[in-house]
Scaffold this active site. Structure first.
Site, short mmCIF file in Angstrom:
data_model
loop_
_atom_site.label_atom_id
_atom_site.label_comp_id
_atom_site.label_asym_id
_atom_site.label_seq_id
_atom_site.Cartn_x
_atom_site.Cartn_y
_atom_site.Cartn_z
N ASP A 113 0.83 -1.21 0.00
CA ASP A 113 0.00 0.00 0.00
C ASP A 113 0.87 1.25 0.00
O ASP A 113 0.51 2.27 -0.60
CB ASP A 113 -0.91 0.00 1.23
CG ASP A 113 -2.07 -0.96 1.08
OD1 ASP A 113 -2.53 -1.16 -0.07
OD2 ASP A 113 -2.52 -1.53 2.09
N ALA A 173 -5.96 2.55 8.07
CA ALA A 173 -4.54 2.86 8.26
C ALA A 173 -4.32 3.54 9.62
O ALA A 173 -4.77 3.01 10.64
CB ALA A 173 -4.06 3.73 7.09
N TYR A 174 -3.70 4.69 9.65
CA TYR A 174 -3.39 5.38 10.91
C TYR A 174 -4.65 5.58 11.76
O TYR A 174 -4.65 5.38 12.98
CB TYR A 174 -2.75 6.74 10.58
CG TYR A 174 -1.97 7.37 11.71
CD1 TYR A 174 -1.91 6.80 12.98
CD2 TYR A 174 -1.26 8.56 11.49
CE1 TYR A 174 -1.18 7.39 14.00
CE2 TYR A 174 -0.53 9.15 12.51
CZ TYR A 174 -0.49 8.57 13.75
OH TYR A 174 0.23 9.16 14.76
#
Ligand code: NAP
Ligand code: MN
Length: 260
Positions: free
Chosen positions: A45, A160-161
């Site tokens: 990614d 993600a984050y």
């Protein structure tokens, strides 16, 4: 039809790049790293994030195809085992494309605006000093934030984050974006909402700095230091990225496969 390849650069990815050039040449595709119609990434990614940023200027003219050379990715669908199928799909013009929105952030400093686009998220972080800023929703004052920072993420960036910050996983069919806190201070003096918030596309979040410390602005994998800013305006943009899917895969199946 013109293509480009962006690789993570490890030996395994490099060997797939050689194979791809060979096979794409056989179906008369032209290698054009500057002006492609198709961008193939080989890696993870992270490699896809870099490729999307590299082609932001022509984002509405390109389709991205991800060949993953590690774990299953969120933006990368194909493996080295189905490279032939990928070639076949390009040759026969048969494919399933999916569109994901980009987040936009307008950073205003001394009446000058810099515009940024993120596929995953934008964060504003001060790892050294407490950050003080006011949060406005659609230009209405909402809260004063004290703490490490804030993260504004896209639906596809939600895994993600945002996920590490306790944000919700958002199905990418939702035209929405999310605000999560990074280390907020909450006590008798300072108070924040302390919950992830999800906004519909047409709304915007405005952050206005209340101190003069330097802060880090991250836009996906890219980062820079802001030496003061007047306001940062975040919203889901009209720009989107088109990805080619190997087979139509349910988002929740992908989540299950990646995390459980
Ligand atoms: P990176 O190593 O490329 O990315 C960190 C990890 O996040 C990698 O394992 C990456 O997968 C994965 N990832 C990226 N986008 C994802 C998505 N949409 N859904 C699920 N997983 C995803 O680090 P980088 O080069 O600095 O890239 C920046 C990205 O890293 C940021 O956009 C941010 O989302 C993420 N990040 C996460 C944290 C955290 O969770 N605490 C902190 C900082 C940054 P691949 O291995 O396939 O590349
Ligand atoms: Mn990476």
């Amino acid at each position: 039809m013109k293509y480009s390849i962006i690789s993570r650069g490890d030996p395994f990815s490099a060997s797939i790049v050689v194979e791809l050039h060979e096979k794409l040449g056989l179906i008369n595709l032209i290698n054009d790293q500057d002006n492609p119609n198709i961008v193939i990434t080989v890696g993870g990614d992270g490699t896809m994030l870099k490729a999307v940023h590299q082609y932001l200027d022509i984002i509405d003219q390109v389709v991205f195809i991800g060949v993953h050379t590690g774990k299953l990715g969120f933006y990368t669908d194909f493996t080295h085992e189905n490279v032939d199928l990928l070639i076949e799909q390009i040759k026969n013009d048969e494919y399933i494309d999916i569109k994901f929105p980009l987040l936009s952030a307008n950073v205003w400093t001394n009446s000058i605006c810099e515009q940024y686009y993120a596929l995953n998220e934008i964060t504003l972080i001060n790892a050294f000093h407490t950050q003080h800023l006011d949060v406005f929703i659609n230009d209405e004052y909402f809260e004063s934030f004290q703490g490490t920072g804030l993260c504004v993420s896209t639906p596809t960036g939600s895994s993600a984050y945002n996920k590490s910050l306790g944000g919700a996983l958002l199905h990418p069919n939702l035209q929405a974006f999310q605000l999560t806190e990074i280390g907020s201070i909450n006590n008798n003096v300072y108070r924040t909402i302390s919950a992830p918030m999800i906004f519909p596309k047409e709304q915007s979040i405005i952050l206005k700095s209340k101190d003069s410390y330097e802060v880090s602005l991250t836009v996906d994998h890219e980062h820079q230091t802001l030496k003061g800013y007047d306001e940062i305006r975040c919203t889901l943009s009209d720009k989107s990225v088109v990805f080619r899917q190997f087979i139509e895969k349910d988002f929740w199946k992908r989540i299950q496969k990646s995390f459980l």
